[in-house]
Design an enzyme around this catalytic site. Structure first.
Site, PDB file in Angstrom:
ATOM      1  N   TRP A 323       0.842  -1.209   0.000  1.00  0.00           N
ATOM      2  CA  TRP A 323       0.000   0.000   0.000  1.00  0.00           C
ATOM      3  C   TRP A 323       0.877   1.258   0.000  1.00  0.00           C
ATOM      4  O   TRP A 323       0.536   2.266  -0.610  1.00  0.00           O
ATOM      5  CB  TRP A 323      -0.904  -0.028   1.246  1.00  0.00           C
ATOM      6  CG  TRP A 323      -1.737   1.203   1.417  1.00  0.00           C
ATOM      7  CD1 TRP A 323      -2.961   1.451   0.872  1.00  0.00           C
ATOM      8  CD2 TRP A 323      -1.414   2.359   2.195  1.00  0.00           C
ATOM      9  NE1 TRP A 323      -3.418   2.676   1.249  1.00  0.00           N
ATOM     10  CE2 TRP A 323      -2.483   3.269   2.059  1.00  0.00           C
ATOM     11  CE3 TRP A 323      -0.331   2.738   2.982  1.00  0.00           C
ATOM     12  CZ2 TRP A 323      -2.501   4.517   2.684  1.00  0.00           C
ATOM     13  CZ3 TRP A 323      -0.351   3.968   3.603  1.00  0.00           C
ATOM     14  CH2 TRP A 323      -1.418   4.844   3.455  1.00  0.00           C
ATOM     15  N   HIS A 324       2.032   1.157   0.676  1.00  0.00           N
ATOM     16  CA  HIS A 324       2.902   2.330   0.758  1.00  0.00           C
ATOM     17  C   HIS A 324       3.537   2.692  -0.572  1.00  0.00           C
ATOM     18  O   HIS A 324       3.857   3.846  -0.812  1.00  0.00           O
ATOM     19  CB  HIS A 324       4.005   2.108   1.801  1.00  0.00           C
ATOM     20  CG  HIS A 324       3.544   2.334   3.191  1.00  0.00           C
ATOM     21  ND1 HIS A 324       2.995   1.342   3.956  1.00  0.00           N
ATOM     22  CD2 HIS A 324       3.527   3.437   3.977  1.00  0.00           C
ATOM     23  CE1 HIS A 324       2.670   1.817   5.142  1.00  0.00           C
ATOM     24  NE2 HIS A 324       2.972   3.094   5.183  1.00  0.00           N
ATOM     25  N   GLY A 325       3.756   1.700  -1.410  1.00  0.00           N
ATOM     26  CA  GLY A 325       4.384   2.019  -2.683  1.00  0.00           C
ATOM     27  C   GLY A 325       4.471   0.799  -3.564  1.00  0.00           C
ATOM     28  O   GLY A 325       4.533  -0.335  -3.071  1.00  0.00           O
ATOM     29  N   PHE A 469       1.964   8.094  -1.564  1.00  0.00           N
ATOM     30  CA  PHE A 469       1.261   6.844  -1.284  1.00  0.00           C
ATOM     31  C   PHE A 469      -0.227   7.005  -1.581  1.00  0.00           C
ATOM     32  O   PHE A 469      -0.983   6.120  -1.452  1.00  0.00           O
ATOM     33  CB  PHE A 469       1.460   6.417   0.165  1.00  0.00           C
ATOM     34  CG  PHE A 469       2.927   6.330   0.544  1.00  0.00           C
ATOM     35  CD1 PHE A 469       3.859   5.873  -0.389  1.00  0.00           C
ATOM     36  CD2 PHE A 469       3.377   6.711   1.772  1.00  0.00           C
ATOM     37  CE1 PHE A 469       5.211   5.802  -0.053  1.00  0.00           C
ATOM     38  CE2 PHE A 469       4.717   6.637   2.112  1.00  0.00           C
ATOM     39  CZ  PHE A 469       5.631   6.186   1.197  1.00  0.00           C
TER      40      PHE A 469
END
Lengths: 469, 389
Positions: A323-325, A469
């Site tokens: 989800w962060h990247g 993000f």
């Protein structure tokens, strides 16, 4: 429009002074238009994504609520998941998965042509799609009734203070605030302004100073720097990402508070944590909550046996990493945290011995936890695995090389972070309640902080890390 | 009638005392900084704050001959001889020509270029991509003696001290977009505070009884520029931009004062554009006139190339409502009888966009622009009856 900019201050002042002259209905209209304008300042074309997400979930919410047949309710929920995750996957992950697939083919000896997608990542897409999705989930779980007003719901999805980088607000804790009358309150205004100022200081001074003068140069060429400098930059990045993201959160919470809204807290002095689970109870709390409720529990949580619990934990943290990247380094970062959390749980389950509660043991546990967290940040910050490998190898190789001059500004940035967490440490021990600082002294301190910031924030402002993000 | 909200805001002391005291103390600090602070400390103290770390390092490097410019007792600074950079080099005389400059004359027509970094080429182009390089041919040789941030008075002093020796047939002197400000300035950081890489000291002329009087500062003052009272006194007396330094002492330390002062300066700048100040100036004309006369005594003809920046080139948007300063300057200097070359018209005729002609700083020329300018100067020189090329 960056929070730490004159443009945002001007925009917010205009909204603030108009807002408090309007009735509730018109306040919400103003908030919605202002939020869309705020988002359009980045790229007006992506407003359509917010509109699609809003309309789909508004309709889906009503349909789920209006049906008692499980399969129909599931089908509507499925539509919401499909639309929101499709938007997220296409804009955020299409390039990543196509690239990974081609790399895999290359490894296996096939060489398909590389399509060039060149998809632009819309700012904050991970936040507003999750927020909109949580609305449908909560109605499905019968924890929330659907909003009757499209205006209120659209304002919830697009609410500008938290639109692009959270906190991830759940519908049940926010939509009802939109349907109640709001009165200007001097105390809320004061608290909101203080939160905003604190956030601005964290972002514009602590995070940007460390980024520009320490972290970015060292991470750009780790092979040139000495091991000691790499350690310093690693700790610098840990402070930078905290100051950057919690600074944004403070500005979001402060802005909302000045408009009469309460947003959930996102950080609780994470670098005071003495074990890894404690860290995740303090770091990006609204995201942890989201993944716990909608991924971990959906996978069965801890209700399906010990082994499955660990697998669920690992899966959840890896998904949160992704989800962060869109990069394998983020997945690996999530995986490391999953392994650490599961290991801690395994230890607690099978080794029942209690550590003596003396300060030396607590200090050692704290230092060990924070060391692991900081080492994992290297993977989070690295461009790819090779970059992380070079960094970590030099970190432990005691090599000589260039060093960064520890300027007064870098020291002040570290010191300010120290004061922030010392405040948290004292607060948790109830020490601060014993002393009442006069308003005059506090006002003087704030005025000096404003003037100090004016002189010391770097001219080359950097974007918020979590915007990507 | 005030709305209830505004009434609450105005009664902030009771409702939000911390905000009230923050604003009150902040306001007090602003007033203190503007009205009291300048009287509490010396110029030396403020100078140490005015010059940032980069400027201090750059000064030290300059004095140690480590910069691309080295100290020059006559012109303030000049190109460092035999300097090798990524894109360009200088020869033994500091010239940035396509071929190294030579003193001995041959049968070629000799053209020498003088001016600022716009003529010199700056960092963005190689020696053979500067405007002078495009004049080199079998019958003509061109040397580029322009230097960074030079104003016309420094070009005149360079001609007197260095260029006469080369016995040029023609001088091409670049007149950059702000040719007047530099004539009233000694210390570069006072005129351009953000120019931290060039904290240099230059001479200037004053007009007395229609004669140019040279005011030459002592270059050794730079060794103690932060604390040297004699230096500060000299600047106070002779540098028109010392007032900007004094304004920094009042308005440079607090956010609102600096914000309001920046706004005031922006408005002042618009007003000066509106009234077309800076088109021409008696001192500029006198320096140019002296240039032409002194060169003529040596048999050298002087052309002034009027150089536009990207804003002057496009002159669109809000600027189209203001007088066209570039065109007014070309007309004014033409009326005074100087040999001027309208570079903007040449660039417009080429049909290229501003982004194709100018570097990202919107000031320095790309190779393409230099080639067009070089060709235009060649045509202008060919027109001259006195010069056989």
């Amino acid at each position: 429009m960056n929070f730490a900019s004159i443009q945002y201050l001007t925009f917010f002042c205009c909204v603030f002074f108009t807002y408090w002259h309007l009735s509730r209905k018109y306040q919400n209209i103003l908030l919605l238009l202002a939020s869309w304008f705020f988002y359009a300042c980045w790229d007006w074309r992506f407003l359509s994504l917010i509109l699609v997400s809003t309309l789909i979930d508004f309709v889906v919410g009503k349909q789920i609520h209006g049906s008692n047949i499980r399969s129909i309710r599931r089908a509507w929920l499925g539509l919401s998941v499909l639309v929101n995750l499709s938007i997220l996957f296409y804009f955020k992950y299409a390039d990543f998965f196509v690239g990974s697939f081609i790399e895999l083919c290359n490894t296996l000896g096939f060489y398909p042509s590389q399509p060039t997608l060149d998809i632009i990542l819309p700012v904050g897409i991970s936040f507003y799609t999750f927020q909109s999705l949580s609305y449908s989930f909560d109605i499905y779980k019968k924890e929330l009734k659907p909003s009757h007003s499209l205006l209120d719901f659209a304002t919830f999805v697009a609410f500008f203070p938290q639109l692009v980088a959270g906190p991830i607000v759940r519908a049940k804790e926010f939509v009802h605030q939109l349907s109640t009358d709001r009165q200007f309150n001097g105390d809320d205004f004061q608290r909101g302004l203080k939160r905003f100022l604190l956030g601005l200081f964290k972002k514009a001074f602590i995070a940007d100073t460390l980024a520009i003068y320490l972290v970015d140069p060292v991470f750009a060429a780790p092979e040139q720097y000495s091991s000691a400098t790499l350690w310093l930059a690693m700790f610098g990045y840990a402070v930078q990402i905290y100051a950057d993201f919690s600074g944004y959160t403070n500005m979001a919470i402060g802005s909302a508070l000045m408009l009469g809204f309460s947003l959930p807290e996102n950080f609780n002095f994470p670098y005071l944590a003495t074990n890894i689970s404690d860290f995740w109870r303090r770091w990006h709390m609204t995201m942890s909550r989201f993944f716990r409720d909608y991924v971990y529990i959906a996978l069965g949580g801890n209700q399906k046996g010990e082994a499955r619990t660990y697998v669920n934990q690992l899966t959840t943290t890896m998904v949160s990493g992704l989800w962060h990247g869109a990069a394998w380094t983020f997945v690996a970062w999530g995986g490391i945290h999953g392994i650490l959390t599961s290991s801690l749980q395994f230890k607690n389950r099978h080794f029942k011995f209690k550590m003596p509660k003396i300060w030396v043991v607590t200090l050692a546990a704290w230092a060990f936890t924070q060391l692991l967290v900081c080492l994992a940040w290297v993977l989070f910050r690295a461009n790819d695995f090779d970059h992380a490998r070079v960094y970590l190898q030099r970190l432990f190789s005691n090599e000589s090389g260039d060093s960064i001059v520890m300027t007064v500004l870098i020291l002040c940035a570290f010191l300010s972070f120290g004061v922030d967490h010392l405040y948290g440490w004292l607060k948790e021990r109830g020490v601060l309640h014993r002393y009442e600082i006069p308003s005059l002294v506090k006002g003087g301190a704030y005025a000096l902080i404003i003037i100090f910031m004016f002189h010391s924030i770097p001219k080359e402002a950097t974007p918020f890390i979590y915007f990507q993000f | 009638m005030l709305s209830p909200f505004l009434k609450q805001i105005l009664s902030m002391k009771a409702l939000a005392p911390e905000v009230y005291f923050t604003l009150a103390i902040w306001f007090f600090c602003e007033m203190f900084a503007v009205f009291i602070l300048p009287f509490c400390f010396s110029d030396a103290f403020f100078m140490s704050l005015y010059m940032d770390d980069k400027a201090k390092i750059s000064t030290a490097r300059f004095l140690n001959n480590e910069n691309a410019n080295i100290p020059d007792s006559i012109t303030g600074w000049f190109n460092k001889p035999n300097e090798k950079r990524k894109h360009w080099v200088t020869d033994q005389y500091g010239s940035r020509s396509a071929n190294p400059a030579v003193i001995e004359r041959n049968n070629k027509t000799r053209v020498i270029f003088l001016g600022s970094s716009m003529v010199n080429g700056g960092e963005g182009v190689a020696n053979n991509e500067t405007m002078s390089a495009y004049l080199d041919s079998e019958t003509r040789e061109a040397f580029n003696f322009a230097s960074m941030s030079y104003s016309v008075d420094q070009s005149l002093l360079t001609y007197r001290s260095k260029i006469k020796l080369f016995e040029p047939d023609i001088l091409v002197v670049g007149i950059d977009p702000t040719p007047i400000t530099g004539l009233y300035n000694h210390y570069i950081p006072f005129k351009i505070p953000e120019e931290t890489s060039m904290p240099y000291l230059k001479p200037r002329f004053k007009l007395r009884d229609d004669e140019l009087v040279e005011i030459r500062p002592n270059q050794n003052w730079l060794k103690s520029y932060l604390t040297n009272d004699e230096f500060h006194h000299f600047l106070k007396k002779n540098d028109a931009y010392f007032r900007d330094f004094e304004q920094f002492q009042s308005f440079g330390f607090t956010p609102i004062a600096q914000g309001l002062f920046a706004l005031f300066k922006r408005v002042r700048s618009f007003v000066s554009y509106y009234y077309a100040e800076g088109v021409s100036d008696p001192l500029l004309e006198k320096v140019m006139d002296t240039f032409v006369m002194e060169a003529a005594q040596e048999g050298t003809k002087v052309y002034f190339a009027i150089l536009p920046n990207q804003r002057m080139y496009s002159w669109s948007g809000i600027w189209q409502f203001f007088p066209d300063v570039y065109q007014l300057r070309v007309n004014a200097l033409g009326l005074e009888g100087f040999n001027t070359i309208d570079i903007r018209q040449t660039l417009i005729d080429s049909g290229y966009s501003g982004n194709e002609l100018f570097h990202d700083d919107e000031w320095h020329y790309r190779r393409l622009a230099n080639e067009i300018i070089g060709e235009a100067i060649k045509v202008e020189l060919n027109k001259s009856e006195n010069v056989k090329l």
